[in-house]
Motif scaffolding. Structure first.
Motif, mmCIF file in Angstrom:
data_model
loop_
_atom_site.group_PDB
_atom_site.id
_atom_site.type_symbol
_atom_site.label_atom_id
_atom_site.label_comp_id
_atom_site.label_asym_id
_atom_site.label_seq_id
_atom_site.Cartn_x
_atom_site.Cartn_y
_atom_site.Cartn_z
ATOM 1 N N SER A 325 62.156 76.444 65.512
ATOM 2 C CA SER A 325 60.946 76.095 66.265
ATOM 3 C C SER A 325 61.149 74.787 67.026
ATOM 4 O O SER A 325 60.690 74.640 68.168
ATOM 5 C CB SER A 325 59.749 75.971 65.322
ATOM 6 O OG SER A 325 59.406 77.230 64.765
ATOM 7 N N ALA A 326 61.856 73.849 66.408
ATOM 8 C CA ALA A 326 62.137 72.583 67.079
ATOM 9 C C ALA A 326 63.037 72.809 68.293
ATOM 10 O O ALA A 326 62.819 72.212 69.363
ATOM 11 C CB ALA A 326 62.798 71.608 66.105
ATOM 12 N N ILE A 327 64.032 73.673 68.145
ATOM 13 C CA ILE A 327 64.909 73.971 69.273
ATOM 14 C C ILE A 327 64.115 74.609 70.411
ATOM 15 O O ILE A 327 64.279 74.250 71.579
ATOM 16 C CB ILE A 327 66.062 74.882 68.818
ATOM 17 C CG1 ILE A 327 67.042 74.097 67.939
ATOM 18 C CG2 ILE A 327 66.795 75.487 70.020
ATOM 19 C CD1 ILE A 327 68.177 74.920 67.368
ATOM 20 N N THR A 328 63.248 75.546 70.065
ATOM 21 C CA THR A 328 62.434 76.201 71.090
ATOM 22 C C THR A 328 61.578 75.194 71.843
ATOM 23 O O THR A 328 61.376 75.303 73.059
ATOM 24 C CB THR A 328 61.531 77.274 70.451
ATOM 25 O OG1 THR A 328 62.353 78.261 69.815
ATOM 26 C CG2 THR A 328 60.653 77.949 71.496
ATOM 27 N N ALA A 329 61.069 74.199 71.128
ATOM 28 C CA ALA A 329 60.221 73.170 71.736
ATOM 29 C C ALA A 329 61.030 72.010 72.310
ATOM 30 O O ALA A 329 60.457 71.022 72.765
ATOM 31 C CB ALA A 329 59.237 72.640 70.699
ATOM 32 N N ASP A 330 62.357 72.130 72.303
ATOM 33 C CA ASP A 330 63.247 71.087 72.801
ATOM 34 C C ASP A 330 63.049 69.770 72.064
ATOM 35 O O ASP A 330 63.050 68.695 72.661
ATOM 36 C CB ASP A 330 63.068 70.892 74.310
ATOM 37 C CG ASP A 330 64.229 70.127 74.946
ATOM 38 O OD1 ASP A 330 65.343 70.168 74.383
ATOM 39 O OD2 ASP A 330 64.016 69.476 75.990
ATOM 40 N N GLN A 331 62.890 69.871 70.743
ATOM 41 C CA GLN A 331 62.744 68.695 69.894
ATOM 42 C C GLN A 331 63.995 68.533 69.027
ATOM 43 O O GLN A 331 64.627 69.511 68.651
ATOM 44 C CB GLN A 331 61.503 68.837 68.997
ATOM 45 C CG GLN A 331 60.193 68.929 69.756
ATOM 46 C CD GLN A 331 59.904 67.672 70.558
ATOM 47 O OE1 GLN A 331 60.071 66.556 70.050
ATOM 48 N NE2 GLN A 331 59.474 67.848 71.799
ATOM 49 N N PRO A 332 64.380 67.290 68.674
ATOM 50 C CA PRO A 332 65.577 67.071 67.844
ATOM 51 C C PRO A 332 65.442 67.730 66.477
ATOM 52 O O PRO A 332 64.338 67.797 65.919
ATOM 53 C CB PRO A 332 65.634 65.538 67.708
ATOM 54 C CG PRO A 332 64.804 65.002 68.832
ATOM 55 C CD PRO A 332 63.723 66.020 69.062
ATOM 56 N N ILE A 333 66.562 68.180 65.953
ATOM 57 C CA ILE A 333 66.549 68.791 64.630
ATOM 58 C C ILE A 333 67.080 67.851 63.555
ATOM 59 O O ILE A 333 67.092 68.197 62.375
ATOM 60 C CB ILE A 333 67.375 70.095 64.593
ATOM 61 C CG1 ILE A 333 68.877 69.806 64.770
ATOM 62 C CG2 ILE A 333 66.886 71.068 65.657
ATOM 63 C CD1 ILE A 333 69.781 71.007 64.516
ATOM 64 N N VAL A 334 67.520 66.649 63.948
ATOM 65 C CA VAL A 334 68.250 65.774 63.035
ATOM 66 C C VAL A 334 67.449 65.445 61.777
ATOM 67 O O VAL A 334 68.017 65.327 60.688
ATOM 68 C CB VAL A 334 68.682 64.475 63.765
ATOM 69 C CG1 VAL A 334 67.471 63.665 64.216
ATOM 70 C CG2 VAL A 334 69.605 63.640 62.886
ATOM 71 N N ASP A 335 66.128 65.330 61.869
ATOM 72 C CA ASP A 335 65.313 65.013 60.706
ATOM 73 C C ASP A 335 64.906 66.253 59.927
ATOM 74 O O ASP A 335 64.225 66.136 58.893
ATOM 75 C CB ASP A 335 64.061 64.234 61.136
ATOM 76 C CG ASP A 335 64.390 62.860 61.683
ATOM 77 O OD1 ASP A 335 65.397 62.282 61.235
ATOM 78 O OD2 ASP A 335 63.662 62.373 62.571
ATOM 79 N N LEU A 336 65.311 67.430 60.385
ATOM 80 C CA LEU A 336 64.933 68.680 59.734
ATOM 81 C C LEU A 336 66.053 69.265 58.889
ATOM 82 O O LEU A 336 65.849 70.247 58.195
ATOM 83 C CB LEU A 336 64.493 69.710 60.770
ATOM 84 C CG LEU A 336 63.292 69.306 61.637
ATOM 85 C CD1 LEU A 336 63.054 70.365 62.719
ATOM 86 C CD2 LEU A 336 62.056 69.131 60.791
ATOM 87 N N VAL A 337 67.239 68.678 58.977
ATOM 88 C CA VAL A 337 68.379 69.178 58.218
ATOM 89 C C VAL A 337 68.891 68.066 57.320
ATOM 90 O O VAL A 337 68.861 66.891 57.666
ATOM 91 C CB VAL A 337 69.510 69.659 59.163
ATOM 92 C CG1 VAL A 337 69.073 70.912 59.894
ATOM 93 C CG2 VAL A 337 69.924 68.579 60.145
ATOM 94 N N ASP A 338 69.341 68.457 56.121
ATOM 95 C CA ASP A 338 69.839 67.467 55.164
ATOM 96 C C ASP A 338 71.215 66.968 55.550
ATOM 97 O O ASP A 338 71.997 67.678 56.162
ATOM 98 C CB ASP A 338 69.903 68.101 53.771
ATOM 99 C CG ASP A 338 68.520 68.406 53.222
ATOM 100 O OD1 ASP A 338 67.595 67.629 53.509
ATOM 101 O OD2 ASP A 338 68.392 69.409 52.499
#
Length: 338
Positions: A325-338
């Motif tokens: 969902s973050a990728i679709t919204a062009d938002q960083p994923i860095v805080d969503l993955v461990d």
């Protein structure tokens, strides 16, 4: 061995290890001539090497694209329909590796998610693009490539909800040829690795690998960890990093003969979608990817959990939905993955 042996704690450690290094997605730059853009003109002489095919099968609807970001599906094919028998025999093709690489709208960031090849999903029906049609069915995502890259694109879009703009595919022989064109790559192994099934027998320590051994190191499952697809991703990371370093080193760039040999190997090894089958398109993609600083590249393994009906397979977890969902919204994923 079952994926249950890779518990949540080990999964977090693996994901952190890969995210810290962050550079595997730079393989996209290599595969699409991601060395300094000034040499892209050379590709005019090599354009005839590139093979292309349709991005999508039929007129099926793709996920909506909200902004002008760029999403590229990178596929490593395990097809044995090659000029050599070095990789064994087998029918069809599967994606031995699958990476969804997202370049942000302002080209300041790349987020890349590696999708385990053993991911189970409800795959959509796929029309014939030259390799046969397939019905809607439950199966592993890697099997979609058996009907061609357009079907892998459809499966990836169904799994992630992310619209794919391009694909780049390279096969075993192409991968090995690229390494050989670089006069090999250097790796440093903590321990000896042996795997009869992958034709791998390497000592510990620093060493230079030719294409065949580099491919075996990237492919081996039985020589590392618990033998799962997740465990071998560390070796894939190491091999990709070494390819990038060698391709961008003075060893390659300062010698026109080596550079041309490398570019010839790369362009001969690719299958891309129809829109990338041009010098200008490849050059534009290479320029965009190469301009992103390394510390703005995030690599993650898709959050997963063991498949309920088969502990040797995985399914995406709820955390994966947040990442996509973050990728679709062009938002960083860095805080969503461990």
């Amino acid at each position: 061995m079952p994926y249950t042996e890779v518990g949540p704690r080990r999964q977090r450690r693996l994901a952190m290890k890969y995210r810290r290094r962050r550079t595997i997605v730079a393989i996209l730059a290599v595969l699409v001539i991601g060395v300094p853009v000034t040499i892209v003109a050379v590709v005019h002489n090599l354009k005839g090497n590139i093979t292309s095919s349709a991005l999508r099968a039929g007129d099926g609807e793709a996920p909506e694209k909200i902004t002008d970001e760029l999403n590229v599906l990178i596929l490593g094919s395990d097809t044995r329909a090659l000029d050599t028998n070095d990789y064994g025999s087998g029918d069809g093709a599967r994606s031995d590796a699958m990476i969804l690489a997202h370049v942000s709208d302002d080209s300041s960031r790349i987020d890349a998610v590696q999708i385990p090849r053993d991911t189970m999903m409800d795959m959509p029906a796929c029309e014939d693009t030259g390799s046969g049609a397939s019905p809607a069915q439950r199966g592993m995502i890697n099997s979609a490539l058996n009907q061609g890259p357009a079907c892998s694109v459809s499966a990836a879009e169904e799994l992630t909800g992310v619209r794919v703009d391009h694909f780049v595919e390279v096969n075993f022989d192409g991968f090995a040829t690229i390494v050989d064109a670089l006069d090999g790559i250097t790796v440093d192994l903590d321990e000896p690795l042996h795997d009869d099934k992958a034709n791998l027998d390497l000592p510990a320590g620093e060493q230079t690998l030719g294409g065949t051994d580099a491919l075996a190191l990237a492919r081996t499952r039985h020589a590392v960890g618990d033998g799962s697809d997740i465990s071998r991703m560390g070796n894939q990371q190491m091999v990709m990093d070494s390819i990038i370093d060698r391709a961008k080193s003075s060893h390659t760039l300062s010698r026109p003969d080596r550079l041309y040999s490398f570019l010839d190997a790369v362009t001969s090894s690719l299958r891309v979608d129809d829109e990338l089958d041009s010098v200008s398109s490849l050059g534009s993609l290479a320029a965009t990817v190469s301009s992103v600083p390394k510390d703005s590249i995030t690599f993650a393994i898709m959050p997963w959990q063991p498949a309920p009906d088969n502990q040797n397979r995985v399914v995406k977890s709820s955390a994966a939905d947040a990442v996509f969902s973050a990728i679709t919204a062009d938002q960083p994923i860095v805080d969503l993955v461990d």
